[in-house]
Design a protein around this motif. Sequence first.
Motif, short mmCIF file in Angstrom:
data_model
loop_
_atom_site.label_atom_id
_atom_site.label_comp_id
_atom_site.label_asym_id
_atom_site.label_seq_id
_atom_site.Cartn_x
_atom_site.Cartn_y
_atom_site.Cartn_z
N ASP A 1 0.82 -1.21 0.00
CA ASP A 1 0.00 0.00 0.00
C ASP A 1 0.86 1.26 0.00
O ASP A 1 0.55 2.24 -0.69
N ASP A 2 1.95 1.26 0.75
CA ASP A 2 2.86 2.40 0.76
C ASP A 2 3.48 2.62 -0.62
O ASP A 2 3.62 3.75 -1.09
N LEU A 3 3.86 1.52 -1.27
CA LEU A 3 4.43 1.65 -2.61
C LEU A 3 3.38 2.11 -3.62
O LEU A 3 3.69 2.88 -4.53
N LEU A 4 2.14 1.67 -3.46
CA LEU A 4 1.06 2.16 -4.34
C LEU A 4 0.88 3.66 -4.18
O LEU A 4 0.69 4.37 -5.16
N ARG B 1 -11.84 2.27 3.29
CA ARG B 1 -11.28 0.94 3.54
C ARG B 1 -10.02 0.74 2.72
O ARG B 1 -9.95 1.13 1.55
N PRO B 2 -8.99 0.11 3.32
CA PRO B 2 -7.73 -0.10 2.59
C PRO B 2 -7.90 -0.93 1.31
O PRO B 2 -7.24 -0.66 0.31
N GLU B 3 -8.82 -1.90 1.34
CA GLU B 3 -9.02 -2.74 0.15
C GLU B 3 -9.60 -1.93 -0.99
O GLU B 3 -9.19 -2.09 -2.15
N ASP B 4 -10.54 -1.02 -0.69
CA ASP B 4 -11.12 -0.17 -1.72
C ASP B 4 -10.09 0.81 -2.27
O ASP B 4 -10.02 1.03 -3.48
N ARG B 5 -9.32 1.38 -1.37
CA ARG B 5 -8.28 2.33 -1.80
C ARG B 5 -7.25 1.63 -2.69
O ARG B 5 -6.85 2.16 -3.72
N ARG B 6 -6.83 0.44 -2.28
CA ARG B 6 -5.86 -0.34 -3.05
C ARG B 6 -6.39 -0.61 -4.45
O ARG B 6 -5.69 -0.43 -5.44
N TRP B 7 -7.66 -1.04 -4.53
CA TRP B 7 -8.26 -1.36 -5.83
C TRP B 7 -8.33 -0.12 -6.72
O TRP B 7 -7.99 -0.18 -7.90
N GLN B 8 -8.76 1.01 -6.15
CA GLN B 8 -8.86 2.24 -6.93
C GLN B 8 -7.49 2.70 -7.43
O GLN B 8 -7.35 3.12 -8.59
N GLU B 9 -6.48 2.62 -6.56
CA GLU B 9 -5.14 3.05 -6.98
C GLU B 9 -4.59 2.13 -8.06
O GLU B 9 -3.98 2.60 -9.03
N GLU B 10 -4.80 0.82 -7.93
CA GLU B 10 -4.34 -0.11 -8.96
C GLU B 10 -5.02 0.17 -10.29
O GLU B 10 -4.37 0.13 -11.34
N GLN B 11 -6.31 0.48 -10.27
CA GLN B 11 -7.03 0.78 -11.50
C GLN B 11 -6.53 2.07 -12.15
O GLN B 11 -6.36 2.14 -13.37
#
Length: 106
Positions: free
Chosen positions: A68-71, A87-97
């Motif tokens: 997450d820090d690298l994202l 939520r971290p999972e939502d944030r992670r998904w949005q950043e990956e997209q």
Amino acid sequence: MAWLTAREWTKRVASRLHRHAEPEPDPFETLRVQTRLGHLSGKIRSTESMPHVYARAHRLMALEAAYDDLLDEACRLAGVPDPGAARPEDRRWQEEQELAARGWTW
């Protein structure tokens, strides 16, 4: 009231009109972040697939926090705005997209 000289006035007007462009990110820094993201995502997948690993949950939390820090760093380099997900999972998904839409692969 102090009067401005022509030179001072020109400097003020030019500083207001001149837009400072953000410098392009260092391509080697971008490559380093992409490589590290790939490495961490591989470690996460391998840790998830091993059912009998000592302290598996702790390892996954640490790996996901680093990922997450690298994202976040990758988003900063790519100019992606903060998604603001709770939520971290939502944030992670949005950043990956967002990164994938900008051509990032890892």
